[in-house]
Motif scaffolding. Sequence first.
Motif, mmCIF file in Angstrom:
data_model
loop_
_atom_site.group_PDB
_atom_site.id
_atom_site.type_symbol
_atom_site.label_atom_id
_atom_site.label_comp_id
_atom_site.label_asym_id
_atom_site.label_seq_id
_atom_site.Cartn_x
_atom_site.Cartn_y
_atom_site.Cartn_z
ATOM 1 N N MET A 1 0.857 -1.196 0.000
ATOM 2 C CA MET A 1 0.000 0.000 0.000
ATOM 3 C C MET A 1 0.885 1.236 0.000
ATOM 4 N N SER A 2 0.497 2.246 -0.778
ATOM 5 C CA SER A 2 1.274 3.467 -0.875
ATOM 6 C C SER A 2 1.349 4.168 0.466
ATOM 7 N N GLY A 3 2.511 4.771 0.755
ATOM 8 C CA GLY A 3 2.650 5.557 1.967
ATOM 9 C C GLY A 3 1.784 6.793 1.947
ATOM 10 N N LEU A 4 1.210 7.110 0.789
ATOM 11 C CA LEU A 4 0.353 8.284 0.679
ATOM 12 C C LEU A 4 -1.119 7.965 0.920
ATOM 13 N N SER A 5 -1.451 6.694 1.050
ATOM 14 C CA SER A 5 -2.871 6.312 1.096
ATOM 15 C C SER A 5 -3.571 6.767 2.362
ATOM 16 N N THR A 6 -2.812 7.096 3.392
ATOM 17 C CA THR A 6 -3.433 7.586 4.617
ATOM 18 C C THR A 6 -3.199 9.080 4.803
ATOM 19 N N ARG A 7 -2.669 9.733 3.792
ATOM 20 C CA ARG A 7 -2.267 11.130 3.922
ATOM 21 C C ARG A 7 -3.344 12.072 3.391
ATOM 22 N N THR A 8 -3.428 13.224 4.016
ATOM 23 C CA THR A 8 -4.281 14.310 3.536
ATOM 24 C C THR A 8 -3.373 15.435 3.066
ATOM 25 N N VAL A 9 -3.561 15.844 1.809
ATOM 26 C CA VAL A 9 -2.658 16.800 1.165
ATOM 27 C C VAL A 9 -3.461 17.954 0.581
ATOM 28 N N LEU A 10 -3.072 19.173 0.899
ATOM 29 C CA LEU A 10 -3.650 20.360 0.276
ATOM 30 C C LEU A 10 -2.694 20.839 -0.810
ATOM 31 N N VAL A 11 -3.192 20.954 -2.028
ATOM 32 C CA VAL A 11 -2.395 21.429 -3.158
ATOM 33 C C VAL A 11 -2.965 22.767 -3.605
ATOM 34 N N THR A 12 -2.183 23.836 -3.492
ATOM 35 C CA THR A 12 -2.664 25.125 -3.983
ATOM 36 C C THR A 12 -2.396 25.213 -5.492
ATOM 37 N N GLY A 13 -3.252 25.964 -6.150
ATOM 38 C CA GLY A 13 -3.104 26.071 -7.604
ATOM 39 C C GLY A 13 -3.288 24.731 -8.281
ATOM 40 N N ALA A 14 -4.321 23.997 -7.868
ATOM 41 C CA ALA A 14 -4.484 22.605 -8.318
ATOM 42 C C ALA A 14 -5.444 22.462 -9.491
ATOM 43 N N THR A 15 -5.750 23.563 -10.171
ATOM 44 C CA THR A 15 -6.747 23.479 -11.243
ATOM 45 C C THR A 15 -6.129 23.353 -12.633
ATOM 46 N N THR A 16 -4.848 23.647 -12.761
ATOM 47 C CA THR A 16 -4.169 23.538 -14.062
ATOM 48 C C THR A 16 -2.717 23.129 -13.838
ATOM 49 N N GLY A 17 -2.046 22.785 -14.941
ATOM 50 C CA GLY A 17 -0.602 22.618 -14.929
ATOM 51 C C GLY A 17 -0.075 21.598 -13.945
ATOM 52 N N VAL A 18 1.072 21.922 -13.341
ATOM 53 C CA VAL A 18 1.737 21.007 -12.417
ATOM 54 C C VAL A 18 0.847 20.724 -11.207
ATOM 55 N N GLY A 19 0.086 21.724 -10.746
ATOM 56 C CA GLY A 19 -0.778 21.512 -9.595
ATOM 57 C C GLY A 19 -1.854 20.480 -9.849
ATOM 58 N N LEU A 20 -2.506 20.562 -10.998
ATOM 59 C CA LEU A 20 -3.549 19.586 -11.338
ATOM 60 C C LEU A 20 -2.950 18.192 -11.479
ATOM 61 N N GLU A 21 -1.788 18.097 -12.113
ATOM 62 C CA GLU A 21 -1.155 16.783 -12.287
ATOM 63 C C GLU A 21 -0.649 16.234 -10.958
ATOM 64 N N THR A 22 -0.214 17.109 -10.058
ATOM 65 C CA THR A 22 0.173 16.672 -8.713
ATOM 66 C C THR A 22 -1.035 16.076 -7.998
ATOM 67 N N ALA A 23 -2.171 16.766 -8.079
ATOM 68 C CA ALA A 23 -3.403 16.252 -7.464
ATOM 69 C C ALA A 23 -3.788 14.916 -8.081
ATOM 70 N N ARG A 24 -3.635 14.794 -9.401
ATOM 71 C CA ARG A 24 -3.976 13.542 -10.083
ATOM 72 C C ARG A 24 -3.111 12.377 -9.570
ATOM 73 N N LEU A 25 -1.820 12.606 -9.471
ATOM 74 C CA LEU A 25 -0.912 11.536 -9.023
ATOM 75 C C LEU A 25 -1.167 11.177 -7.560
ATOM 76 N N LEU A 26 -1.389 12.185 -6.733
ATOM 77 C CA LEU A 26 -1.675 11.923 -5.316
ATOM 78 C C LEU A 26 -2.971 11.127 -5.165
ATOM 79 N N ALA A 27 -3.989 11.519 -5.909
ATOM 80 C CA ALA A 27 -5.272 10.807 -5.840
ATOM 81 C C ALA A 27 -5.108 9.372 -6.307
#
Length: 267
Positions: A1-27
């Motif tokens: 299981m990923s070490g991120l599966s229990t984590r809560t992460v706030l990503v600012t600027g998450a609607t486009t670009g690197v922020g959106l892709e960061t949110a996608r990978l984290l999810a």
Amino acid sequence: MSGLSTRTVLVTGATTGVGLETARLLAGRGATVLLHGRTPEEAETAVEHLVATTAADSARLRPYAADFAHLAEVESLARRVLRAHPRLDVLVNNAGMAAPERHTRTADGNEIALQVNFLAHYLLTCLLEPALTGEPGGRVVNVSSSLHRTGSIQWSDPHRARRYSRLAAYAQSQLALTVFAADPRVTAVSVHPGVCDTALLPLYGLEGATPAEGATHVVRLCDPAVEIVNGAYYEGDERVEPAPAAREERTVRRLGRLADALVGRAA
């Protein structure tokens, strides 16, 4: 299981670009992701896009909105996050803008790139400190830029009212964000995700990697399995030395005092 599966992460600027892709990978790795956008509509659209294009659990994607050109909205964002998530594992300070051609101040009186790229993140991080430090392991990942090396903090004229250059204003904001990572209040690192094909690409004048490629470097530093040292700076996955100012305790303290004054937190 990923070490991120229990984590809560706030990503600012998450609607486009690197922020959106960061949110996608984290999810995709099972994290609960709080997606920040400038408006409620932009944040909700980003969540809907990820639900439609990934296998992410919609219950673990939450939209949040705040216009970083208004510090009161940053304060409201922090209050909403703290109410819903008294424990926050990671804050990704990613939202950013290219400085405009003409010198521009926000309603708060700050040069706009300095506020959106640094001061808003400074304020948000300070306000979320209880959630980030309540339990061991909380961390902040500042998405910075290699251009921070060309910057200087104009202590007597941080808004660059006397002599304005959009590139100098942008570089100053990125240097400030990188220096802030060494603040001892919250464990933090900075990362330049590479030159990516986003709205900021014209500042670099080069072809860029995809935002998804850049996001991999950000997500790696969110993973609790990756040990970090407070104040460290990465270019991609490689830890390198930042600009000398980012290693100076005196500069870190001085920047904290300046930022407190500019966001209204001064004693």
